[in-house]
Design an enzyme around this catalytic site. Structure first.
Site, PDB file in Angstrom:
ATOM      1  CB  THR A  83      -5.977  23.912  -9.085  1.00  7.63           C
ATOM      2  OG1 THR A  83      -7.156  23.353  -8.493  1.00  7.63           O
ATOM      3  CG2 THR A  83      -5.925  23.482 -10.541  1.00  7.63           C
TER       4      THR A  83
ATOM      5  CB  THR B 192      -0.925   0.066   1.221  1.00  7.03           C
ATOM      6  OG1 THR B 192      -1.845   1.117   1.021  1.00  7.03           O
ATOM      7  CG2 THR B 192      -0.177   0.319   2.480  1.00  7.03           C
TER       8      THR B 192
END
Length: 398
Positions: free
Chosen positions: A398, A190
């Site tokens: 962003t 993971t």
């Protein structure tokens, strides 16, 4: 896996650390001013074991580490956060080569002695110049004893907290460190997970233990059903504390890994509740795991958990959509939530109301399914789906 049942303890400034390691952390300003470069250096070759993502879009660092693992030993680890260097083609591989060569010169080791990882935004080139300038300071700024807390912080992306635990195993120490809160349904190990120990464990035994432990812990968790392109789980053994009893070390590794898996789940993006799905008496363990994951990954189940809504019909739906080849008979299946049988029992409004209150107050919710089809059993550890997850991931780049 039950919260609070771990023998390992959160790593702090007073925790013991394994012998034979040093660390270096720095900020290359990849995304902000946080530290984003992390190095662990071993005084001598370490036995190394690893498991990595099976994603077709595996990053350059994963591919390089897979190749390095064949050597069976390593002297260093380089982790870059905030930029995954994934889907960057030949240029991405060349960029990584520059950084590994820089680090190898600093540490006076072979480039083939370095495990590496990168995590963060996909599809953007690494700022090679800035990272190389940071790595050029490694030799002078190595921390001894190792500062694993700073290492754990430097590899974070959208994590809200460091994930690091430690425990003693005989005369040795085992430290486990992880990062990750989103893009998590491992298909191997993971996230980024690292284990450091001074126990002397032969490499084949270390690899076998790590593979089994990863499958029993990290492969059982899911936050959003998405497997990362950068998943890596690696263990380093310096051997300086001498040999330890194999079963004792295996138990310790399982405990530390379970603890880290739960920390990852609790820090999942937007998570307010976690839940365990236990599927019993399936035709096989593999079928039990598939059913458990189907429930844990269902957006409708996850939103019901978020709203403390005992809507067992969503659990039944998640079971029912599984492969038609599985032996699943609704007439024999039993479902319970927080210890209350909800199917096939007839639930009155008072019982539902009480169950709703129990779910609202609980930090950890259990869902049990009995398929009455065999001896297979599996668990999946999931979390709720909240508006905060959508908000965070709707503007990640962003």
């Amino acid at each position: 896996m039950k919260p609070g049942a771990f023998l390992s303890r959160p790593l702090d400034a007073r925790s013991p650390v394994p012998q034979g390691f040093a660390t270096f952390v720095a900020s290359a300003g990849i995304r902000n001013h946080a530290r984003d470069i992390a190095v662990v250096h071993a005084d001598a070759p370490c036995a190394v074991a690893g498991v990595y993502t099976r994603s077709h879009f595996a990053g350059a660092a994963v591919r390089a580490s897979r190749t390095q693992l064949a050597k069976g030993s390593a002297r260093a680890l380089l982790v870059i956060s905030k930029n995954a260097n994934v889907a960057t083609g030949v240029q991405g591989e060349a960029d990584l080569d520059v950084l590994l060569e820089t680090l190898s010169q600093q540490l006076s080791i072979s480039r083939d002695d370095i495990q590496t990882a990168a995590t963060g935004v996909i599809g953007k080139r690494l700022p090679v110049g800035r990272i190389a300038a940071c790595l050029a300071q490694t030799r002078e700024r190595l921390s001894r004893p190792p500062d694993f807390l700073s290492f754990a912080e430097a590899i974070m992306t959208t994590d809200t907290t460091r994930k690091a635990v430690a425990m003693r195993v005989g005369k040795s120490v085992l430290v486990g460190i992880a990062k990750g809160v989103g893009m998590i349904e491992p298909d191997m190990a993971t996230l980024l997970v690292y284990f450091f120990t001074d126990a002397r464990i032969p490499q084949p035994a270390l690899q076998s233990m790590l593979t089994q432990v990863a499958d029993r812990t990290f492969n059982c968790i899911t936050i959003d059903s998405d497997t990362s392109t950068s998943d890596s789980c690696v263990a380093f053994s310096s051997g300086l504390a001498g040999p330890v009893e194999t079963n004792a070390f295996a138990d310790a590794l399982l405990d530390v890994a379970s603890h880290l898996a739960m920390l990852v789940l609790r820090d999942g993006e937007g998570v307010t509740k976690v839940f365990t799905t236990i599927v019993e008496h399936a035709e096989s363990d593999a079928v039990a795991r598939a059913v458990a994951k189907s429930i844990a990954n269902s957006p409708l189940v996850k939103t019901a958990i978020h709203g403390a809504d005992p809507n067992w019909g969503r659990v039944a739906m998640a079971i029912g959509k599984c492969d038609r080849k599985y032996q699943i008979d609704p007439q024999r299946t039993r479902i319970s939530i927080c210890g209350t049988c909800v199917y096939p029992a007839v639930i009155d409004e008072a019982t539902l109301s009480a169950l709703r209150e129990t779910m609202a107050a609980a930090e950890h919710i259990d869902i049990r399914v009995d398929l009455a089809a065999g001896h297979g059993r599996a668990e999946a550890w999931g979390c709720d789906l909240s508006p905060a997850y959508v908000a965070l991931n709707s503007h990640y780049t962003t």
